[in-house]
Write an enzyme that holds these catalytic residues in place. Sequence first.
Site, PDB file in Angstrom:
ATOM      1  N   THR A 194       1.082  -1.059   0.267  1.00 38.82           N
ATOM      2  CA  THR A 194       0.176  -0.142  -0.140  1.00 38.82           C
ATOM      3  C   THR A 194       1.070   1.310  -0.046  1.00 38.82           C
ATOM      4  O   THR A 194       2.212   1.076   0.350  1.00 38.82           O
ATOM      5  CB  THR A 194      -0.864  -0.105   1.350  1.00 38.82           C
ATOM      6  OG1 THR A 194      -1.730  -1.230   1.219  1.00 38.82           O
ATOM      7  CG2 THR A 194      -1.646   1.031   1.372  1.00 38.82           C
ATOM      8  N   ARG A 222     -13.799  -7.081  -3.080  1.00 38.50           N
ATOM      9  CA  ARG A 222     -13.381  -7.021  -1.889  1.00 38.50           C
ATOM     10  C   ARG A 222     -12.948  -5.623  -1.368  1.00 38.50           C
ATOM     11  O   ARG A 222     -12.287  -5.025  -2.583  1.00 38.50           O
ATOM     12  CB  ARG A 222     -12.012  -7.951  -1.692  1.00 38.50           C
ATOM     13  CG  ARG A 222     -11.317  -7.896  -0.368  1.00 38.50           C
ATOM     14  CD  ARG A 222     -10.100  -6.947  -0.401  1.00 38.50           C
ATOM     15  NE  ARG A 222      -9.491  -7.055   1.137  1.00 38.50           N
ATOM     16  CZ  ARG A 222      -8.197  -6.589   1.003  1.00 38.50           C
ATOM     17  NH1 ARG A 222      -7.842  -5.594   0.148  1.00 38.50           N
ATOM     18  NH2 ARG A 222      -7.423  -6.694   2.260  1.00 38.50           N
ATOM     19  N   ILE A 223     -12.955  -5.211  -0.385  1.00 39.82           N
ATOM     20  CA  ILE A 223     -12.741  -3.695   0.200  1.00 39.82           C
ATOM     21  C   ILE A 223     -11.769  -3.951   1.390  1.00 39.82           C
ATOM     22  O   ILE A 223     -12.096  -4.852   2.215  1.00 39.82           O
ATOM     23  CB  ILE A 223     -13.906  -3.053   0.780  1.00 39.82           C
ATOM     24  CG1 ILE A 223     -14.861  -2.758  -0.682  1.00 39.82           C
ATOM     25  CG2 ILE A 223     -13.515  -1.526   1.078  1.00 39.82           C
ATOM     26  CD1 ILE A 223     -16.391  -2.091  -0.305  1.00 39.82           C
ATOM     27  N   GLY A 224     -10.611  -3.225   1.274  1.00 39.73           N
ATOM     28  CA  GLY A 224      -9.672  -3.637   2.481  1.00 39.73           C
ATOM     29  C   GLY A 224      -9.615  -2.425   3.358  1.00 39.73           C
ATOM     30  O   GLY A 224     -10.676  -1.288   3.349  1.00 39.73           O
ATOM     31  N   ASP A 225      -8.641  -1.910   4.164  1.00 38.12           N
ATOM     32  CA  ASP A 225      -8.573  -1.039   5.171  1.00 38.12           C
ATOM     33  C   ASP A 225      -8.469   0.296   4.711  1.00 38.12           C
ATOM     34  O   ASP A 225      -8.975   1.473   5.402  1.00 38.12           O
ATOM     35  CB  ASP A 225      -7.738  -1.282   6.200  1.00 38.12           C
ATOM     36  CG  ASP A 225      -6.339  -1.442   5.740  1.00 38.12           C
ATOM     37  OD1 ASP A 225      -6.066  -1.951   4.760  1.00 38.12           O
ATOM     38  OD2 ASP A 225      -5.485  -0.703   6.262  1.00 38.12           O
ATOM     39  N   THR A 244      -0.470  -0.008   6.566  1.00 38.09           N
ATOM     40  CA  THR A 244      -0.269  -1.060   5.489  1.00 38.09           C
ATOM     41  C   THR A 244      -0.106  -2.528   5.935  1.00 38.09           C
ATOM     42  O   THR A 244       0.611  -2.650   7.214  1.00 38.09           O
ATOM     43  CB  THR A 244       1.020  -0.689   4.776  1.00 38.09           C
ATOM     44  OG1 THR A 244       1.210  -1.616   3.615  1.00 38.09           O
ATOM     45  CG2 THR A 244       2.216  -0.267   5.628  1.00 38.09           C
ATOM     46  N   GLY A 245      -0.664  -3.316   5.226  1.00 33.97           N
ATOM     47  CA  GLY A 245      -0.600  -4.701   5.761  1.00 33.97           C
ATOM     48  C   GLY A 245      -1.611  -5.652   5.640  1.00 33.97           C
ATOM     49  O   GLY A 245      -2.270  -5.265   4.333  1.00 33.97           O
TER      50      GLY A 245
END
Length: 336
Positions: A194, A222-225, A244-245
Amino acid sequence: STQSTWGCNDCASKMDHFCLVVHGGAGAISRNMPEVKRRHVYAGLTRALQTGVEMLKEGGSSLAAVEAAVRVLEDDAAFNAGKGAVLTDAGTFELEAAVMDGSTLGCGSVTGCKTVKNPISLAKLVMEKTPHIMFSGDGAEQFATDMGVERVDQDYFRDEARFLQWFDARKKAIDGQSALPPPDIPSADSSLGTVGAVARDMKGRVAVATSTGGRQMKKVGRIGDTPLIGAGTYANAMCAVSCTGQGEEFIRYAVAHDVCARVRYQDLPIVDAAKAALNDMGSHYGGLIAVDAEGTPCAEFGSSGMYRGIADSNGLMKVGIWEEMIDCSALVDGSI
């Protein structure tokens, strides 16, 4: 436990002080990385720092600086955002980004972008031009059309190395093996990269910008953070945080907001707040960068490495991948 590489309290006293921190992903980054790739990463981080610093030097806002720095990283195929993003399980690209201005709590985010060259700028337009905070999919694409931002074909985002990683992961999935890395072994090279930036400007305002291509072989939709305010991106008057991660874990623990809450309610120094938030989640899941209202920077990560850089009004400009940091002047004169 996390690795900490800065805590420049001595550089955070003057009101006209500014500070910029950038990251390009955290994970299991091998020290056997080819030199050409290492130099590419250092060069990209340095360009992002230089771009943001030029704006801050001229009295520009922290929000403008973080957007500009992240645009540089989005345009660099070495990082998983914009050009060089990872692919979904369908072999397509779905990008997401978010910005937040700590001085006003103004924020904007986008997810599921397919043709937007610089999603971070679209996220900023959501904040500035609409009463809303988050646009997704077709709505984000339509908003991009309405705003006249630069568009590209999906092929623009494709990087050969990323494609080969996707092809290998897809083959393993077809063969019945896991298409995603084990949750306790994040890989910055293939899955969890990221890009992000946090800054404190000369008026004491802090802001954050984060952008990503998501996880390699993620399911479509899909949705990430990253685009979720409070999870991977957050800022208030006291601090700004970009994570990030492994996004699912950062969402569960609302890590970005947790850091700022610890600063606000526990009166913790920014470095201690970052360490505590990551350790509560499980620091092996990734890392974060942050800056407080005094301009104190930090970069915390529990993985083996994190692409990152820092610059400030005292002339400091350093980049790093593993624990040690390198002065950017050494990169220019060829001594590194």
